[in-house]
Design a protein around this motif. Structure first.
Motif, PDB file in Angstrom:
ATOM      1  N   VAL A 130       5.948   5.909  13.304  1.00 29.44           N
ATOM      2  CA  VAL A 130       5.910   4.451  13.459  1.00 29.44           C
ATOM      3  C   VAL A 130       4.469   3.975  13.329  1.00 29.44           C
ATOM      4  O   VAL A 130       3.576   4.464  14.013  1.00 29.44           O
ATOM      5  CB  VAL A 130       6.522   4.007  14.807  1.00 29.44           C
ATOM      6  CG1 VAL A 130       6.296   2.527  15.052  1.00 29.44           C
ATOM      7  CG2 VAL A 130       8.003   4.337  14.837  1.00 29.44           C
ATOM      8  N   GLN A 131       4.280   3.023  12.431  1.00 31.47           N
ATOM      9  CA  GLN A 131       2.980   2.419  12.186  1.00 31.47           C
ATOM     10  C   GLN A 131       2.744   1.331  13.226  1.00 31.47           C
ATOM     11  O   GLN A 131       3.674   0.592  13.559  1.00 31.47           O
ATOM     12  CB  GLN A 131       3.045   1.795  10.795  1.00 31.47           C
ATOM     13  CG  GLN A 131       1.768   1.744  10.044  1.00 31.47           C
ATOM     14  CD  GLN A 131       2.030   1.211   8.648  1.00 31.47           C
ATOM     15  OE1 GLN A 131       2.561   1.908   7.803  1.00 31.47           O
ATOM     16  NE2 GLN A 131       1.677  -0.029   8.434  1.00 31.47           N
ATOM     17  N   ASP A 143       0.810  -1.217   0.000  1.00 26.69           N
ATOM     18  CA  ASP A 143       0.000   0.000   0.000  1.00 26.69           C
ATOM     19  C   ASP A 143       0.849   1.276   0.000  1.00 26.69           C
ATOM     20  O   ASP A 143       0.330   2.366   0.173  1.00 26.69           O
ATOM     21  CB  ASP A 143      -0.944   0.005   1.196  1.00 26.69           C
ATOM     22  CG  ASP A 143      -0.211   0.041   2.526  1.00 26.69           C
ATOM     23  OD1 ASP A 143       0.998  -0.251   2.562  1.00 26.69           O
ATOM     24  OD2 ASP A 143      -0.845   0.373   3.540  1.00 26.69           O
ATOM     25  N   ALA A 144       2.150   1.161  -0.222  1.00 20.69           N
ATOM     26  CA  ALA A 144       3.040   2.330  -0.212  1.00 20.69           C
ATOM     27  C   ALA A 144       2.953   3.060  -1.547  1.00 20.69           C
ATOM     28  O   ALA A 144       2.919   2.442  -2.602  1.00 20.69           O
ATOM     29  CB  ALA A 144       4.476   1.901   0.057  1.00 20.69           C
ATOM     30  N   LEU A 193       8.357   6.869   2.052  1.00 27.51           N
ATOM     31  CA  LEU A 193       9.345   5.886   2.473  1.00 27.51           C
ATOM     32  C   LEU A 193       8.703   5.000   3.536  1.00 27.51           C
ATOM     33  O   LEU A 193       8.159   5.505   4.521  1.00 27.51           O
ATOM     34  CB  LEU A 193      10.580   6.565   3.066  1.00 27.51           C
ATOM     35  CG  LEU A 193      11.587   5.616   3.731  1.00 27.51           C
ATOM     36  CD1 LEU A 193      12.326   4.805   2.669  1.00 27.51           C
ATOM     37  CD2 LEU A 193      12.575   6.370   4.586  1.00 27.51           C
ATOM     38  N   VAL A 194       8.768   3.692   3.312  1.00 28.30           N
ATOM     39  CA  VAL A 194       8.287   2.721   4.284  1.00 28.30           C
ATOM     40  C   VAL A 194       9.452   1.766   4.549  1.00 28.30           C
ATOM     41  O   VAL A 194       9.971   1.153   3.626  1.00 28.30           O
ATOM     42  CB  VAL A 194       7.054   1.948   3.765  1.00 28.30           C
ATOM     43  CG1 VAL A 194       6.588   0.934   4.797  1.00 28.30           C
ATOM     44  CG2 VAL A 194       5.928   2.911   3.408  1.00 28.30           C
ATOM     45  N   THR A 213       7.536  -0.789  11.688  1.00 28.53           N
ATOM     46  CA  THR A 213       7.471  -0.130  10.383  1.00 28.53           C
ATOM     47  C   THR A 213       7.432   1.378  10.577  1.00 28.53           C
ATOM     48  O   THR A 213       6.578   1.897  11.292  1.00 28.53           O
ATOM     49  CB  THR A 213       6.224  -0.585   9.598  1.00 28.53           C
ATOM     50  OG1 THR A 213       6.318  -1.996   9.391  1.00 28.53           O
ATOM     51  CG2 THR A 213       6.131   0.121   8.257  1.00 28.53           C
ATOM     52  N   ALA A 214       8.389   2.050   9.935  1.00 25.04           N
ATOM     53  CA  ALA A 214       8.428   3.515   9.909  1.00 25.04           C
ATOM     54  C   ALA A 214       7.884   3.955   8.555  1.00 25.04           C
ATOM     55  O   ALA A 214       8.252   3.399   7.523  1.00 25.04           O
ATOM     56  CB  ALA A 214       9.856   4.013  10.090  1.00 25.04           C
ATOM     57  N   ARG A 215       6.990   4.941   8.574  1.00 25.45           N
ATOM     58  CA  ARG A 215       6.366   5.429   7.333  1.00 25.45           C
ATOM     59  C   ARG A 215       6.480   6.950   7.290  1.00 25.45           C
ATOM     60  O   ARG A 215       6.079   7.626   8.226  1.00 25.45           O
ATOM     61  CB  ARG A 215       4.908   5.005   7.270  1.00 25.45           C
ATOM     62  CG  ARG A 215       4.187   5.450   6.005  1.00 25.45           C
ATOM     63  CD  ARG A 215       2.737   4.997   6.005  1.00 25.45           C
ATOM     64  NE  ARG A 215       2.610   3.563   5.883  1.00 25.45           N
ATOM     65  CZ  ARG A 215       2.384   2.918   4.743  1.00 25.45           C
ATOM     66  NH1 ARG A 215       2.264   3.574   3.621  1.00 25.45           N
ATOM     67  NH2 ARG A 215       2.277   1.609   4.730  1.00 25.45           N
ATOM     68  N   PHE A 216       7.040   7.435   6.195  1.00 28.82           N
ATOM     69  CA  PHE A 216       7.211   8.869   5.988  1.00 28.82           C
ATOM     70  C   PHE A 216       6.565   9.268   4.677  1.00 28.82           C
ATOM     71  O   PHE A 216       6.835   8.656   3.641  1.00 28.82           O
ATOM     72  CB  PHE A 216       8.700   9.232   5.924  1.00 28.82           C
ATOM     73  CG  PHE A 216       9.439   8.995   7.200  1.00 28.82           C
ATOM     74  CD1 PHE A 216       9.541   9.988   8.158  1.00 28.82           C
ATOM     75  CD2 PHE A 216      10.027   7.768   7.459  1.00 28.82           C
ATOM     76  CE1 PHE A 216      10.217   9.764   9.347  1.00 28.82           C
ATOM     77  CE2 PHE A 216      10.712   7.530   8.639  1.00 28.82           C
ATOM     78  CZ  PHE A 216      10.803   8.537   9.589  1.00 28.82           C
TER      79      PHE A 216
END
Length: 132
Positions: A79-80, A54-55, A60-61, A93-96
């Motif tokens: 952080v997800q 889903d990115a 950035l994931v 998981t880090a998502r930006f």
């Protein structure tokens, strides 16, 4: 005049280079032609992956294993929430997104990648790298 690189792509390139600089790492080939992930491995075991089903291309994931600090970082805004197997096994998981300052978090993400690498590497290799 060149267009500035998307900060998320810039961060991903820097993090990939960092991960590949660790002893005995490689970038795994995609499992399928349409696989959206990039996997970093040590001794054949994944320790970090970039992307997700889903990115979007402009974010950035990064997913890593944090056996020491998974609970401590869970409340960070980028952080997800982990669920199921990922949570039980301390994967974070880090998502930006494009508006986030991912470059300000690069050193943190590199440290997370190192912690993940050390948790997945064979003991002898992990001791060698931790001693460097």
């Amino acid at each position: 005049m060149s267009t500035p690189q998307n900060p998320c792509r810039q961060a991903e390139a820097e993090l990939l280079a960092h991960g590949l600089s660790l002893h005995e790492t490689d970038l795994a080939p995609p499992r399928r032609d349409a696989d959206p992930f990039h996997y970093l491995r040590v001794a054949g075991k994944g320790f970090a992956w970039f992307g997700g089903r889903d990115a979007s291309p402009d974010e950035l994931v990064l997913t890593v294993k944090l056996p020491i600090s998974a609970e401590m970082v869970a409340e960070l805004p980028f952080v997800q929430e982990s669920k199921g197997w990922h949570k039980r096994n301390n994967w974070v998981t880090a998502r930006f997104g494009p508006a986030d300052d991912v470059l300000a978090e690069l050193e943190t993400l590199k440290a997370w990648m190192l912690q993940s690498y050390l948790s997945m590497a064979p003991r002898k290799l992990a001791r060698q790298v931790a001693g460097d």
